[in-house]
Design a protein around this motif. Structure first.
Motif, PDB file in Angstrom:
ATOM      1  N   MET A  30      -4.861   0.357   2.613  1.00 28.26           N
ATOM      2  CA  MET A  30      -4.082   0.401   3.854  1.00 28.26           C
ATOM      3  C   MET A  30      -4.974   0.023   5.041  1.00 28.26           C
ATOM      4  O   MET A  30      -4.565  -0.727   5.931  1.00 28.26           O
ATOM      5  N   CYS A  42       0.826  -1.209   0.000  1.00 28.69           N
ATOM      6  CA  CYS A  42       0.000   0.000   0.000  1.00 28.69           C
ATOM      7  C   CYS A  42       0.862   1.263   0.000  1.00 28.69           C
ATOM      8  O   CYS A  42       0.520   2.246  -0.671  1.00 28.69           O
ATOM      9  N   ILE A  43       1.966   1.245   0.717  1.00 26.20           N
ATOM     10  CA  ILE A  43       2.860   2.407   0.727  1.00 26.20           C
ATOM     11  C   ILE A  43       3.437   2.633  -0.666  1.00 26.20           C
ATOM     12  O   ILE A  43       3.548   3.775  -1.126  1.00 26.20           O
TER      13      ILE A  43
END
Length: 102
Positions: free
Chosen positions: A80, A35-36
């Motif tokens: 996230m 997700c990052i």
């Protein structure tokens, strides 16, 4: 000379502390890393050159910068939340030490 008598002092029993359990598993950390990366890619797609003086840069309104980049970044933020809350189906271990029976 008198004999010294020493009584064996009872040793204090230290209550066993439950070992600390990290709330996130390895799969959660992998999903968070993905997700990052998605968020970083989304912000990178939104980037680009700005207007320079009297020349108007029509590229600031391109689809990549106004639709694709923000959509990927938003998808990264939503995923996230899913990545943090994700739990395996087979992982139903109780965390409460009082519920364990010997």
């Amino acid at each position: 000379m008198a004999k010294e008598t020493t009584k064996a002092q009872p040793q204090k029993q230290v209550p066993q502390q439950s070992k600390s359990v990290f709330p996130l598993d390895k799969i959660n950390l992998v999903l968070i890393a993905i997700c990052i990366v998605l968020i970083a890619v989304g912000f990178a797609l939104m980037g680009g050159s700005a207007n320079e003086g009297s020349n108007f840069n029509y590229d600031i309104f391109s689809t990549r910068r106004t639709v694709v980049g923000p959509t990927i970044a938003l998808l990264g933020f939503v995923l996230m939340i899913v990545a943090i809350m994700y739990k395996k189906k087979g992982n139903n271990k109780p965390n409460d030490a009082s519920s364990e029976q010997a």
